[in-house]
Each structure stands twice: as C-alpha cells, then as structure tokens.
Design a protein around this motif. Structure first.
Motif, PDB file in Angstrom:
ATOM      1  N   THR A  30       0.794  -1.273   0.021  1.00  0.00           N
ATOM      2  CA  THR A  30      -0.146  -0.132  -0.003  1.00  0.00           C
ATOM      3  C   THR A  30       0.889   1.195  -0.134  1.00  0.00           C
ATOM      4  O   THR A  30       0.724   2.215  -0.805  1.00  0.00           O
ATOM      5  CB  THR A  30      -0.790   0.077   1.477  1.00  0.00           C
ATOM      6  N   ALA A  34       0.899   3.857  -3.177  1.00  0.00           N
ATOM      7  CA  ALA A  34       0.637   5.218  -3.016  1.00  0.00           C
ATOM      8  C   ALA A  34       1.454   6.141  -3.652  1.00  0.00           C
ATOM      9  O   ALA A  34       0.923   7.196  -3.904  1.00  0.00           O
ATOM     10  CB  ALA A  34       0.534   5.624  -1.558  1.00  0.00           C
ATOM     11  N   GLN A  49      -3.292   4.200  -5.495  1.00  0.00           N
ATOM     12  CA  GLN A  49      -3.432   4.035  -4.180  1.00  0.00           C
ATOM     13  C   GLN A  49      -4.409   3.066  -3.680  1.00  0.00           C
ATOM     14  O   GLN A  49      -4.415   2.285  -2.669  1.00  0.00           O
ATOM     15  CB  GLN A  49      -3.672   5.488  -3.659  1.00  0.00           C
ATOM     16  N   GLY A  52      -4.239  -1.034  -2.632  1.00  0.00           N
ATOM     17  CA  GLY A  52      -3.653  -1.682  -1.292  1.00  0.00           C
ATOM     18  C   GLY A  52      -4.954  -1.913  -0.113  1.00  0.00           C
ATOM     19  O   GLY A  52      -4.727  -2.965   0.401  1.00  0.00           O
ATOM     20  N   VAL A  53      -5.633  -0.942  -0.216  1.00  0.00           N
ATOM     21  CA  VAL A  53      -7.060  -0.961   0.895  1.00  0.00           C
ATOM     22  C   VAL A  53      -7.675  -2.104   0.305  1.00  0.00           C
ATOM     23  O   VAL A  53      -8.227  -3.025   1.074  1.00  0.00           O
ATOM     24  CB  VAL A  53      -7.726   0.164   0.808  1.00  0.00           C
ATOM     25  N   ALA A  56      -6.162  -5.463   1.111  1.00  0.00           N
ATOM     26  CA  ALA A  56      -5.970  -5.670   2.493  1.00  0.00           C
ATOM     27  C   ALA A  56      -7.459  -6.525   2.909  1.00  0.00           C
ATOM     28  O   ALA A  56      -7.348  -7.679   3.451  1.00  0.00           O
ATOM     29  CB  ALA A  56      -5.765  -4.539   3.166  1.00  0.00           C
ATOM     30  N   MET A  69      -4.027  -2.066   7.648  1.00  0.00           N
ATOM     31  CA  MET A  69      -3.993  -0.559   6.889  1.00  0.00           C
ATOM     32  C   MET A  69      -3.656   0.330   8.325  1.00  0.00           C
ATOM     33  O   MET A  69      -3.190   1.395   8.131  1.00  0.00           O
ATOM     34  CB  MET A  69      -5.629  -0.347   6.585  1.00  0.00           C
ATOM     35  N   TYR A  72       0.133   0.327   7.881  1.00  0.00           N
ATOM     36  CA  TYR A  72       0.229   1.571   6.848  1.00  0.00           C
ATOM     37  C   TYR A  72       0.309   2.987   7.809  1.00  0.00           C
ATOM     38  O   TYR A  72       1.124   3.861   7.568  1.00  0.00           O
ATOM     39  CB  TYR A  72      -0.479   1.406   5.742  1.00  0.00           C
ATOM     40  N   TYR A 104      -9.273   4.183   5.702  1.00  0.00           N
ATOM     41  CA  TYR A 104      -8.641   2.898   5.109  1.00  0.00           C
ATOM     42  C   TYR A 104      -9.017   1.812   6.092  1.00  0.00           C
ATOM     43  O   TYR A 104      -9.040   0.592   5.700  1.00  0.00           O
ATOM     44  CB  TYR A 104      -7.148   2.969   4.713  1.00  0.00           C
TER      45      TYR A 104
ATOM     46  N   THR B 180      -0.767  -4.986 -10.988  1.00  0.00           N
ATOM     47  CA  THR B 180      -1.121  -4.970  -9.645  1.00  0.00           C
ATOM     48  C   THR B 180      -1.203  -6.437  -9.495  1.00  0.00           C
ATOM     49  O   THR B 180      -0.762  -6.844  -8.107  1.00  0.00           O
ATOM     50  CB  THR B 180      -2.756  -4.797  -9.682  1.00  0.00           C
TER      51      THR B 180
END
Lengths: 194, 236
Positions: A30, A34, A49, A52-53, A56, A69, A72, A104, B180
């Motif tokens: 993440t 970002a 960005q 990642g969230v 997760a 998160m 992070y 997040y 990704t």
C-alpha cells in the motif's frame, strides 16, 4: 550472570505469524502503490493508491485487513514517507486528506467482512465475484463517507462543495473496483496461498 | 523528502513516547483553541519545535508543499460561489481560519519525523499499547518499514518487464491489472517466506526490547503534552 532470562519462550502460533506476515507485506505494498501511477493518454495520472486497501480486505479478511491498514498509518506517523507524494507524519493524518487515510482501516475491515461474510477469511478462489464487488463498493463508500466530511472540515468548506471537488476521483475508483474484481473473482492461481 | 536524520539536537535526545504525546497534545490544543491570539502562539511553539530538532522552516515547508497547495485551495475556492455575488470573502476567511490550524501541526510532525528513528517509535508503540496487540503493532511497524524498499524494487522490476514487452500499448485495465496482480503475487510470496523465517527464529510474545528510559527533561516534555491536551479547558 547479571542478566535475567525469562523461564520460557512463548511462541506466537503459526496462523498468527502467517497473517501478520501478510498484513506487513500488504501494508508495505500500500505504501509503495501510494507513490505509483501510470500515465493515461493526455498525461492524466492513474493512481494505484486504493488497490492496497482493496487487497487488504479481500486477501486478509476483516481483522487482519484492518490491522494491515493500521500498520500503514502508523508507519507513516512514525516518519516513513509512505503517504502520497512521499510525505509522513501526524500532520498529514490531521491534514485535509487525513480522513481518507484513517478511513482505510475501516474500509479494509468492511471489505473483508462483506467479501468473506465472516471474521475468518476464506481462500481467494472461494470468494464470489458478487461478494467481492459488494465489499469493494461498501469499502469505497466508507472511504468517501469519512474522507469527504473531513476534507470539508479542514478546508472550511461546505459538504456539497467538498463532495463536488472529490467527485471526479470516484470515477477512477469505479475503474479500480472493476480491475480488482477481475483479478480475484473466480480465483487467481497467482494469489492462492498454501 | 523529509525522513529521520541522525543528529545531536535536544529533540533527537528526547524519549519518543514524550515526543509522540506532545504531537497529539499539540494537535488537540491547535484544533480546539480559538484562532486569535492562540493560533499565532501555537505557530511560534511549532517553529520552536522545528528549531529544537535542527530543521529550518523552509525545509519543513518544502517537504509538505503538496499539502500546503491543497490547503491554500481552501480559502481561494471557498470564497468563490457559482452565481452572484461570485465572491464571498467571509467564507474564504472561515476557510483560512480552518486551514491555518494544519500548518503548525505539520511543523511539529516534521520535527518529530526529522528527529526520531522508526525503531524508536516502534519501541514506543510496543511499550505503550498494552498486551499482544501492542506487540504485534510494534513488530508489524518495524517489519513494514523494512519491507517497503523491497516491495518498491519488486514493483520497479515488474514495471520495467511490462514496458519491455510493449505493455504501454495495452489497454489501461489490462495494464493496471497485470502490474497489480504481479506486485500482489510477489508480495504474498514474500509474506510466506517471512512467515517461515519468523517461525524459524522462534518469533515469540516475550522478546527482548530495545531500552527506553525517561530522563528529567522527558518528564518536562510529558508535562507540556498534558498541558497542551488540557488547554481546551481554558476556552470553556
């Protein structure tokens, strides 16, 4: 011998170690995503960005996704330049976009809860596309529900004005939701864990 | 980019727990207090923190320039209305009073970032947050910090590999999905290896932590943090 040793070593169990490791790597990913974008035709940046969230919650489930998160966020507060444009510190979290960063934690937990329908995550290949899509939509809604009022408050704007300012970003997020569902829906052999 | 820089300043010698407490106390004081004359006093205190950490105001401003640009949009766009009277200065002033509070908080966090290594913050988190949750947070922060450069390098390689195969001519969805997926697959493979490595090294709930100790000056810092956190009571 002046040094004292505890009587026994209390080992962390294998399941917790596995989820902690996953949370650490997703938090690091993440942080890296970002700062990462690819240029669309016309030079418009396509930011990575939110991925990642999304991942997760989808890969780690509600508890460890939220934990990831939180890591992070804490790494950024501790001074690692992990927020957008290589920034760090409590000042960023309390600044105009801080609501998005804090959201997040809740978004990842909500995505995990909706996608997995349980506190214990199931394998990626067992996740239905509908559940993942619903989870990501709910997660994105939480991100905006916390981030936009926060942005409005710090900027001293009315909520509709802040929402209007942020609306174009929602279009990009819809594309990112579609990409994420495409990656995980129906299983992905690259993401299956032993 | 603003990161930890080794030094011998007073801020560098302070205990990280006191410094973390001051940051949060300062934020409470700034956001809960009135704009005038409290805010200029807080700004002066924030500049003092920067100087104690051996950091210039200019460097702090440069480090956070993107945030400052976003903040400056507040009063400018806040004053504009769609339709007559087109400009409402009082709304711009409201916005200015709001965004001005973020600047001193940014300065204090810049002083913290500049003067505190991440391993000390990790120890502070682990010592302050109780129980196993605190342990996992402390270890997690340290490991995340360690893995960021590794994951960044992975992503750079993936990007170069995709470019080398003409990836920039692929549609956006395909290109972003490819990058990704590969980044995620590599990260999960690293997570599996990390998990094995931690277990091989007897990763335990009762490890030996780095030492942290309070000097007399740290108690003064803690008192300042408490004073700042309680300062909103002045305005009741």
């Amino acid at each position: 011998m002046s040094q004292e040793y505890s009587d026994s070593v209390d080992l962390v169990n294998a399941g917790t170690v596995a989820y902690l490791s996953g949370a650490v790597l997703i938090a690091a990913l993440t942080a890296v995503l970002a700062q990462f974008s690819i240029d669309l035709p016309g030079g418009v940046p396509f930011s990575f960005q939110p991925f990642g969230v999304f991942f997760a919650g989808v890969l780690l489930g509600p508890i460890w996704g939220g934990f990831s998160m939180l890591l992070y966020l804490l790494v950024g507060i501790a001074g690692a330049p992990v927020f957008s444009n290589g920034t760090a510190g409590v000042g960023i979290v309390l600044g105009p976009t801080g609501g998005f960063l804090i959201s997040y934690v809740f978004a990842a937990a909500a995505i995990g809860l909706v996608a997995h329908r349980s506190l214990d995550p199931v394998g990626v290949d067992d996740l239905p596309a509908v559940g993942v899509t619903a989870g990501l939509v709910v997660g994105s809604a939480i991100i905006y529900a916390i981030g936009v009022p926060w942005f409005a408050e710090v900027q001293g704007w009315t909520l509709p004005r802040a929402a209007g300012f942020m609306a174009p970003f929602a279009v990009g997020d819809a594309v990112k939701i579609a990409i994420t569902v495409g990656i995980v829906a129906g299983g992905n052999e690259l993401l299956e864990r032993p | 980019m603003l990161t930890y820089t080794p030094g011998e300043t007073l801020a560098h010698r302070l205990d990280p727990r006191g410094k973390l407490a001051v940051q949060f106390g300062f934020a409470i004081a700034v956001f809960a207090g009135p704009a005038v004359p409290w805010l200029p006093a807080m700004l002066a205190l924030a500049v003092g923190c920067l100087l104690l950490a051996g950091l210039s105001v200019w460097r702090a401003l440069r480090a956070y320039w993107v945030v400052l640009v976003v903040l400056s949009l507040g009063p400018v766009l806040g004053a504009v209305t769609i339709g007559p009277p087109w400009i409402q200065p009082e709304r711009g002033l409201d916005s200015l009073r709001s965004v001005a509070r973020v600047v001193p908080v940014l300065f204090v966090s810049a002083a913290f970032v500049h003067s505190t290594p991440v391993r000390e913050t990790r120890a502070a988190i682990q010592r302050t947050v109780p129980g196993r949750f605190g342990q996992l947070l402390g270890v997690g922060v340290a490991l995340t910090f360690r893995f960021i450069p590794v994951v960044r390098e992975d992503l750079r390689r993936i990007r170069e590999a995709v470019l080398a195969r003409g990836g920039e001519r692929r549609p956006l969805r395909d290109r972003a999905g490819r990058i990704t997926t590969l980044a995620l697959a590599r990260s999960m493979a690293r997570a599996d290896r990390l998990s094995v490595a931690l277990q091989a090294r007897c990763f335990a709930w009762n490890p030996t932590l780095p030492r942290l100790s309070f000097a007399p000056v740290d108690y003064a810092v803690l008192a300042l943090a408490a004073g700042l956190a309680l300062s909103p009571l002045l305005w009741l």
